[in-house]
Motif scaffolding. Structure first.
Motif, mmCIF file in Angstrom:
data_model
loop_
_atom_site.group_PDB
_atom_site.id
_atom_site.type_symbol
_atom_site.label_atom_id
_atom_site.label_comp_id
_atom_site.label_asym_id
_atom_site.label_seq_id
_atom_site.Cartn_x
_atom_site.Cartn_y
_atom_site.Cartn_z
ATOM 1 N N CYS A 246 1.066 -1.297 0.239
ATOM 2 C CA CYS A 246 -0.108 0.033 0.391
ATOM 3 C C CYS A 246 0.866 1.482 0.045
ATOM 4 O O CYS A 246 1.765 1.218 0.955
ATOM 5 N N ALA A 247 0.693 2.098 -1.049
ATOM 6 C CA ALA A 247 0.865 3.522 -0.925
ATOM 7 C C ALA A 247 0.402 4.764 -0.868
ATOM 8 O O ALA A 247 -0.778 4.442 -1.768
ATOM 9 N N GLU A 248 0.941 6.038 -1.215
ATOM 10 C CA GLU A 248 0.160 6.589 -0.861
ATOM 11 C C GLU A 248 -0.462 6.588 -2.790
ATOM 12 O O GLU A 248 -1.811 7.279 -2.505
ATOM 13 N N LYS A 252 2.561 4.047 -7.689
ATOM 14 C CA LYS A 252 3.781 3.904 -6.562
ATOM 15 C C LYS A 252 3.788 2.799 -5.804
ATOM 16 O O LYS A 252 4.956 1.802 -5.723
ATOM 17 N N ALA A 253 2.413 2.443 -5.437
ATOM 18 C CA ALA A 253 2.502 0.458 -5.053
ATOM 19 C C ALA A 253 2.324 -0.202 -5.855
ATOM 20 O O ALA A 253 3.063 -0.588 -6.106
ATOM 21 N N VAL A 254 2.136 0.221 -7.184
ATOM 22 C CA VAL A 254 3.170 -1.045 -8.476
ATOM 23 C C VAL A 254 4.220 -0.842 -8.438
ATOM 24 O O VAL A 254 5.200 -2.392 -8.651
ATOM 25 N N GLY A 255 5.120 0.026 -9.250
ATOM 26 C CA GLY A 255 6.834 0.092 -8.634
ATOM 27 C C GLY A 255 7.282 -0.512 -7.875
ATOM 28 O O GLY A 255 8.141 -1.151 -8.168
ATOM 29 N N GLY A 309 -2.061 -1.555 -4.012
ATOM 30 C CA GLY A 309 -2.823 -0.190 -4.390
ATOM 31 C C GLY A 309 -2.414 1.090 -3.991
ATOM 32 O O GLY A 309 -2.152 1.290 -2.294
ATOM 33 N N ASP A 310 -3.355 2.160 -3.860
ATOM 34 C CA ASP A 310 -3.676 3.439 -2.539
ATOM 35 C C ASP A 310 -4.582 2.884 -1.770
ATOM 36 O O ASP A 310 -4.988 1.190 -1.895
ATOM 37 N N GLN A 317 -10.099 -4.163 -2.155
ATOM 38 C CA GLN A 317 -9.779 -5.347 -2.062
ATOM 39 C C GLN A 317 -9.665 -6.623 -1.409
ATOM 40 O O GLN A 317 -9.752 -7.896 -0.892
ATOM 41 N N CYS A 318 -9.524 -5.519 0.221
ATOM 42 C CA CYS A 318 -9.414 -6.121 1.606
ATOM 43 C C CYS A 318 -10.901 -6.991 2.174
ATOM 44 O O CYS A 318 -11.282 -7.657 1.978
ATOM 45 N N LYS A 319 -12.027 -5.938 1.236
ATOM 46 C CA LYS A 319 -13.520 -6.304 1.696
ATOM 47 C C LYS A 319 -13.956 -7.293 0.400
ATOM 48 O O LYS A 319 -14.623 -7.876 1.160
ATOM 49 N N ARG A 320 -13.101 -7.450 -0.186
ATOM 50 C CA ARG A 320 -13.313 -8.644 -1.149
ATOM 51 C C ARG A 320 -13.187 -10.315 -0.390
ATOM 52 O O ARG A 320 -13.738 -11.510 -0.276
#
Length: 374
Positions: A246-248, A252-255, A309-310, A317-320
């Motif tokens: 998790c990033a801002e 950035k998260a993908v990187g 992701g952000d 994604q967590c809710k899934r």
């Protein structure tokens, strides 16, 4: 749904350039758990693995967890796993460790058990066996003895095929009501139902995408309804694991994921966990999975095979997983992702995700355990 961390002393290739890499990896993982405690995570799981070079150097997890019992305040600390097979750890010594950690953490310990990672690990302790399912027979013989050791003033003793003990007082006794919650590390769908029938929680360390896991979670929930608990209470709980970054911002998260060497971690996983089904396209060691590009990371996200992701995206994604029926979502945090980026992931999830999903201040396992002492 509750949240946890999973740490295992993953080293990767860092030792090639840093002679202190092993030490740094272990010490950084203690800091991840301490930060998770501050950030509202409810659980931290520490592996027990032996001989698994680069993949896991966390062998003496009882020592690791004893340190964390003093360094944390609220988070529950779990063995993910303690191996109770007599050729690896004598069951009485496992029972003693569990009760001792229960005291040191003042009731925050969670007892996860399992049968080892694969042939490389198992054959180190049981050379010559040809069927890895042999470990199931030893575990089945042993698991129901732990509550007796904890709850009987003098343990009546045991004479089995794989280990024996005359009547003895097994000390110390656990802290608080009954005994710590009991869990089983499940690698196959049938193991989920087996654990449910025994009233054990499941540690789902080998997890597929959410849609493929829904029926597995349902099979556990069906089995646990009619559980004949081996312990003093039913621990109706399924924990699943996922990589989390998790990033801002999304980019950035993908990187971070692209530069994290996640392909190497996955290649090592299937090198050592050779009892897991090998997915199509995963090569045999020493051939590696190809390095992950941004396109591959985006595909993994869309296929619900990693959380990345952000904060808003990670929340969805967590809710899934919550919708699929998971009781706990624990995040693996490989060393390939930098210390700073990992701490950011923990903090952002604690600030933006956990308060939106886990609104109960009491741990689920605490409620189960207290019901046994009522």
């Amino acid at each position: 749904m509750e949240f946890g961390l999973f740490v295992q002393g993953y080293l990767g290739k860092r030792a090639e350039t840093d002679p202190l890499a092993e030490h740094k990896a272990l010490m950084e993982e203690t800091e991840y758990v301490i930060q998770a405690d501050r950030s509202g995570f409810k659980y931290a799981w520490a592996s027990e693995h032996h001989f698994l070079e680069e993949y896991s150097h966390l062998s003496a997890n009882d020592v690791f967890l004893g340190y964390l019992a003093h360094a944390t305040d609220r988070i529950h600390l779990g063995s993910g796993i303690f191996n109770p097979l007599a050729p690896v750890n004598h069951p009485v010594k496992v029972a003693e460790k569990v009760a001792m950690l229960d005291h040191l953490s003042e009731g925050r310990f969670e007892f996860g058990s399992g049968r080892g990672a694969g042939s490389h690990e198992i054959l180190g302790f049981m050379p010559g066996i040809t069927d890895m399912n042999h470990t199931k027979e030893i575990w089945e013989e042993t698991i129901a003895e732990f509550p007796k050791m904890w709850l009987q003033d003098e343990y009546a003793g045991f004479r089995g095929k794989h280990w024996s003990l005359p009547p003895r007082k097994v000390l110390p006794k656990p802290y608080g009501p009954a005994h710590p919650p009991m869990w089983y590390a499940a690698g196959s769908p049938s193991s989920y139902a087996m654990a449910g029938k025994k009233g054990l929680g499941v540690l789902g360390f080998s997890v597929q995408k959410v849609s493929d896991m829904e029926w597995v979670l349902e099979s556990y929930k069906t089995a646990v309804k009619d559980a004949k608990a081996v312990g003093a209470f039913v621990n109706d709980n399924v924990m699943v694991t996922s990589t989390a970054i998790c990033a801002e911002t999304h980019d950035k998260a993908v990187g971070i994921a692209v530069s994290g060497g996640l392909n190497y971690l996955q290649s090592l996983l299937f090198r050592y966990h050779d009892t897991f089904p090998r997915p199509e396209g995963v090569p045999e060691w020493p051939e590696l999975l190809p390095e992950y590009t941004a396109e591959i990371i985006e595909l993994l996200i869309s296929e619900e095979l990693m959380i990345c992701g952000d904060p808003g995206e990670v929340l969805q994604q967590c809710k899934r997983w919550e919708q699929a029926g998971a009781d706990q979502l624990s995040f693996g945090l490989p060393i390939g992702v930098s210390y700073e980026d990992t701490m950011t992931t923990i903090r952002l999830i604690g600030e933006h995700v956990i308060p939106q999903i886990d609104t109960d201040p009491v741990h689920r396992t605490t409620r189960f355990r207290e019901s046994a002492g009522a």
